[in-house]
Scaffold this active site. Sequence first.
Site, PDB file in Angstrom:
ATOM      1  N   LYS A  22      39.214  39.103  60.576  1.00 52.88           N
ATOM      2  CA  LYS A  22      37.877  39.677  60.758  1.00 52.88           C
ATOM      3  C   LYS A  22      36.807  38.768  60.157  1.00 52.88           C
ATOM      4  O   LYS A  22      35.785  38.479  60.797  1.00 52.88           O
ATOM      5  CB  LYS A  22      37.810  41.058  60.090  1.00 52.88           C
ATOM      6  CG  LYS A  22      36.404  41.593  59.900  1.00 52.88           C
ATOM      7  CD  LYS A  22      36.376  42.932  59.207  1.00 52.88           C
ATOM      8  CE  LYS A  22      36.353  42.923  57.711  1.00 52.88           C
ATOM      9  NZ  LYS A  22      35.069  42.553  57.080  1.00 52.88           N
ATOM     10  N   ASN A  23      37.045  38.313  58.921  1.00 54.87           N
ATOM     11  CA  ASN A  23      35.989  37.578  58.220  1.00 54.87           C
ATOM     12  C   ASN A  23      35.840  36.136  58.688  1.00 54.87           C
ATOM     13  O   ASN A  23      34.953  35.416  58.221  1.00 54.87           O
ATOM     14  CB  ASN A  23      36.201  37.649  56.703  1.00 54.87           C
ATOM     15  CG  ASN A  23      35.899  39.048  56.185  1.00 54.87           C
ATOM     16  OD1 ASN A  23      35.310  39.866  56.902  1.00 54.87           O
ATOM     17  ND2 ASN A  23      36.298  39.336  54.962  1.00 54.87           N
ATOM     18  N   CYS A 116      25.966  48.993  49.431  1.00 53.43           N
ATOM     19  CA  CYS A 116      27.087  49.554  50.186  1.00 53.43           C
ATOM     20  C   CYS A 116      28.101  50.090  49.193  1.00 53.43           C
ATOM     21  O   CYS A 116      27.883  50.027  47.986  1.00 53.43           O
ATOM     22  CB  CYS A 116      27.695  48.525  51.123  1.00 53.43           C
ATOM     23  SG  CYS A 116      28.729  47.340  50.311  1.00 53.43           S
ATOM     24  N   ARG A 121      25.232  43.966  46.595  1.00 51.11           N
ATOM     25  CA  ARG A 121      25.396  42.926  47.609  1.00 51.11           C
ATOM     26  C   ARG A 121      24.077  42.399  48.189  1.00 51.11           C
ATOM     27  O   ARG A 121      23.794  42.557  49.380  1.00 51.11           O
ATOM     28  CB  ARG A 121      26.331  43.409  48.724  1.00 51.11           C
ATOM     29  CG  ARG A 121      27.679  43.834  48.178  1.00 51.11           C
ATOM     30  CD  ARG A 121      28.643  44.191  49.247  1.00 51.11           C
ATOM     31  NE  ARG A 121      29.120  43.029  49.988  1.00 51.11           N
ATOM     32  CZ  ARG A 121      29.852  43.104  51.084  1.00 51.11           C
ATOM     33  NH1 ARG A 121      30.189  44.285  51.569  1.00 51.11           N
ATOM     34  NH2 ARG A 121      30.263  42.020  51.706  1.00 51.11           N
ATOM     35  N   ASP A 312      39.303  41.390  48.129  1.00 55.18           N
ATOM     36  CA  ASP A 312      39.673  42.213  49.291  1.00 55.18           C
ATOM     37  C   ASP A 312      41.124  42.701  49.231  1.00 55.18           C
ATOM     38  O   ASP A 312      41.557  43.451  50.115  1.00 55.18           O
ATOM     39  CB  ASP A 312      39.441  41.438  50.595  1.00 55.18           C
ATOM     40  CG  ASP A 312      37.963  41.237  50.885  1.00 55.18           C
ATOM     41  OD1 ASP A 312      37.137  41.914  50.254  1.00 55.18           O
ATOM     42  OD2 ASP A 312      37.637  40.392  51.749  1.00 55.18           O
ATOM     43  N   ARG A 406      37.470  49.348  60.925  1.00 51.67           N
ATOM     44  CA  ARG A 406      36.540  48.202  60.901  1.00 51.67           C
ATOM     45  C   ARG A 406      37.298  46.892  60.750  1.00 51.67           C
ATOM     46  O   ARG A 406      36.813  45.846  61.169  1.00 51.67           O
ATOM     47  CB  ARG A 406      35.574  48.334  59.715  1.00 51.67           C
ATOM     48  CG  ARG A 406      34.507  49.381  59.903  1.00 51.67           C
ATOM     49  CD  ARG A 406      33.513  49.300  58.778  1.00 51.67           C
ATOM     50  NE  ARG A 406      33.237  47.912  58.485  1.00 51.67           N
ATOM     51  CZ  ARG A 406      32.974  47.416  57.282  1.00 51.67           C
ATOM     52  NH1 ARG A 406      32.935  48.203  56.242  1.00 51.67           N
ATOM     53  NH2 ARG A 406      32.728  46.141  57.116  1.00 51.67           N
TER      54      ARG A 406
HETATM   55  N1  EPU Z   1      25.867  37.484  45.867  1.00 50.08           N
HETATM   56  C1  EPU Z   1      24.573  37.528  45.376  1.00 50.08           C
HETATM   57  N2  EPU Z   1      23.573  37.155  46.222  1.00 50.08           N
HETATM   58  C2  EPU Z   1      23.801  36.718  47.482  1.00 50.08           C
HETATM   59  C3  EPU Z   1      25.123  36.686  47.969  1.00 50.08           C
HETATM   60  C4  EPU Z   1      26.147  37.073  47.126  1.00 50.08           C
HETATM   61  O1  EPU Z   1      24.344  37.895  44.235  1.00 50.08           O
HETATM   62  O2  EPU Z   1      22.843  36.389  48.182  1.00 50.08           O
HETATM   63  C5  EPU Z   1      26.985  37.866  44.985  1.00 50.08           C
HETATM   64  C6  EPU Z   1      27.687  39.130  45.469  1.00 50.08           C
HETATM   65  O3  EPU Z   1      27.049  40.304  45.035  1.00 50.08           O
HETATM   66  C7  EPU Z   1      29.065  38.941  44.883  1.00 50.08           C
HETATM   67  C8  EPU Z   1      29.297  37.440  44.980  1.00 50.08           C
HETATM   68  O4  EPU Z   1      27.975  36.870  45.079  1.00 50.08           O
HETATM   69  O5  EPU Z   1      29.063  39.297  43.527  1.00 50.08           O
HETATM   70  C9  EPU Z   1      30.126  36.957  46.132  1.00 50.08           C
HETATM   71  O6  EPU Z   1      29.782  37.651  47.321  1.00 50.08           O
HETATM   72  P1  EPU Z   1      29.861  36.964  48.736  1.00 50.08           P
HETATM   73  O7  EPU Z   1      28.494  36.577  49.170  1.00 50.08           O
HETATM   74  O8  EPU Z   1      30.910  35.902  48.720  1.00 50.08           O
HETATM   75  O9  EPU Z   1      30.338  38.159  49.666  1.00 50.08           O
HETATM   76  P2  EPU Z   1      30.007  38.300  51.200  1.00 50.08           P
HETATM   77  O10 EPU Z   1      29.860  36.976  51.784  1.00 50.08           O
HETATM   78  O11 EPU Z   1      28.926  39.315  51.381  1.00 50.08           O
HETATM   79  C10 EPU Z   1      32.478  38.178  52.055  1.00 50.08           C
HETATM   80  C11 EPU Z   1      33.398  39.044  52.850  1.00 50.08           C
HETATM   81  C12 EPU Z   1      33.786  40.243  52.015  1.00 50.08           C
HETATM   82  C13 EPU Z   1      34.479  39.738  50.758  1.00 50.08           C
HETATM   83  C14 EPU Z   1      33.556  38.774  49.996  1.00 50.08           C
HETATM   84  C15 EPU Z   1      34.212  38.137  48.790  1.00 50.08           C
HETATM   85  C16 EPU Z   1      32.698  38.591  55.109  1.00 50.08           C
HETATM   86  C17 EPU Z   1      32.076  39.082  56.349  1.00 50.08           C
HETATM   87  N3  EPU Z   1      32.731  39.453  54.078  1.00 50.08           N
HETATM   88  O12 EPU Z   1      31.342  38.974  51.736  1.00 50.08           O
HETATM   89  O13 EPU Z   1      34.710  41.005  52.784  1.00 50.08           O
HETATM   90  O14 EPU Z   1      34.813  40.820  49.914  1.00 50.08           O
HETATM   91  O15 EPU Z   1      33.135  37.715  50.880  1.00 50.08           O
HETATM   92  O16 EPU Z   1      35.341  37.452  49.140  1.00 50.08           O
HETATM   93  O17 EPU Z   1      33.172  37.464  55.053  1.00 50.08           O
HETATM   94  C18 EPU Z   1      35.877  42.935  53.447  1.00 50.08           C
HETATM   95  O18 EPU Z   1      36.363  42.269  54.380  1.00 50.08           O
HETATM   96  O19 EPU Z   1      36.302  44.082  53.143  1.00 50.08           O
HETATM   97  C19 EPU Z   1      34.784  42.379  52.658  1.00 50.08           C
HETATM   98  C20 EPU Z   1      33.989  43.124  51.910  1.00 50.08           C
END
Ligand code: EPU
Length: 427
Positions: A22-23, A116, A121, A312, A406
């Site tokens: 998915k990701n 969420c 996030r 995850d 999802r």
């Molecule tokens: N963060 C910030 N600011 C930002 C972006 C991230 O503070 O602008 C923080 C987040 O709050 C978190 C950390 O940085 O503490 C890392 O978050 P990341 O941005 O890596 O998460 P994401 O890109 O929103 C993806 C996956 C998630 C997975 C996370 C961590 C996708 C579509 N989603 O989310 O997947 O948990 O990376 O590996 O790739 C899931 O599949 O269930 C899921 C939640």
Amino acid sequence: MDIIRIKGTRPLRGTVAISGAKNAALPLLAATLLTPGTHTLHNVPDLRDTGTMLLLLEKLGASWERSGTSVQVDTTGLSGSEAPYDLVKTMRASVLVLGPLIARTGHARVSLPGGCAIGARPINFHLRGFEQLGVETILEGGYVEARANGPLEGSTVYFDLPSVTGTENVLMASIMAQGKTIIKNAAREPEVGNLIDMLTGMGAEIDGRDTDLLTVTGVDFLQPVEATIIPDRIEAGTYLMAVGAAGGELTVTGCNPSHLPSLVEKLHGVGMYIEGRGDSFTVSCPVDSSGHRCSLRAVDITTMPYPGFPTDLQAQFMALMMQAQGVSIIHETIFENRFMHVAELQRLGADITIEGGSAIVRGVSRDKICGAPVMATDLRASASLVIAALAASGTTDISRIYHLERGYENMVKKLKDVGADIEKMAG
Ligand code: EPU
């Protein structure tokens, strides 16, 4: 609303085939917006979230067609630049259209996702990255509007934390910027590597794949591409742990064992037999003649960016630890609110205390884990409830299973085919 009913304590035996990730599918689908033409993606899982991303592409003027696991997306007729709230609120990854829209048209308007079930996030890293490329971003009416007044300029972008979708978004925005863009403290997740391969196939120049330092040299022209989504490492890891909970022996095929280094190490510590060879895992947790599964040892984990233990898989690991011998400390460092499953696991008999960012899981004997009605709170929490229910005596009814749909393709069928007593039914 539909529920999943599980009658536990049946060992799993047979083969489970893993779907596309998915990701990885979500950023690769978004990347088709980068350049006009027909792109072909293979191994695209048929999930609620991939459906949402395809709907969003459609709203932006693209058309698509699915044939088996392949999806062709034609982005020639791009006519919009807005990701509306009603889509973004159902799937945060909708923000992944920002980068490609900025690169192609210099403009995008995307609803802010809001909080969420697993934490606040924010997307501040994404926005700061765009700004460093010369894009103006304005927040108004719950939307972020990004506008480039002229060509994007290569720059250095530093992430305070290695954000997965942040890295993907800035990569996509920068591939046609003038000069070089350097992304420091980039995420190294395999899904980022999958996107880099697709972008390179389009004609992008990117160095540093699989490292935290990416260098993008802007190009003037991109072409449509054919790319394949990598196997879902989180789905594979979930089935490995399902065997730990239920007992039995599975072959998990169509996956990439090298993408789960930390989980495999931990499951060895737990006492499970796991061997990854080629594109499959063999996993077992023996069951004796009286139906008792081998005992599991408690092991601690700390969630970390790749190659650390994935957040995850934290909830699923907790479901395994609730029936291990000893005490397991589960430390969540990525998302501040990712313990919503604890209260539901307690309903099934788990002994868990939360202290700040850690959960202290005191293993209970298997006869104390009994089925009950529980509610899924987010995608991975739902998977942890399935794992716990496979080990529980009696019947567990899991509601709000749309969360599970999802991100897990055909989970009920896949588990049923290997011996689980599991049904989806109208609740
Ligand atoms: N963060 C910030 N600011 C930002 C972006 C991230 O503070 O602008 C923080 C987040 O709050 C978190 C950390 O940085 O503490 C890392 O978050 P990341 O941005 O890596 O998460 P994401 O890109 O929103 C993806 C996956 C998630 C997975 C996370 C961590 C996708 C579509 N989603 O989310 O997947 O948990 O990376 O590996 O790739 C899931 O599949 O269930 C899921 C939640």
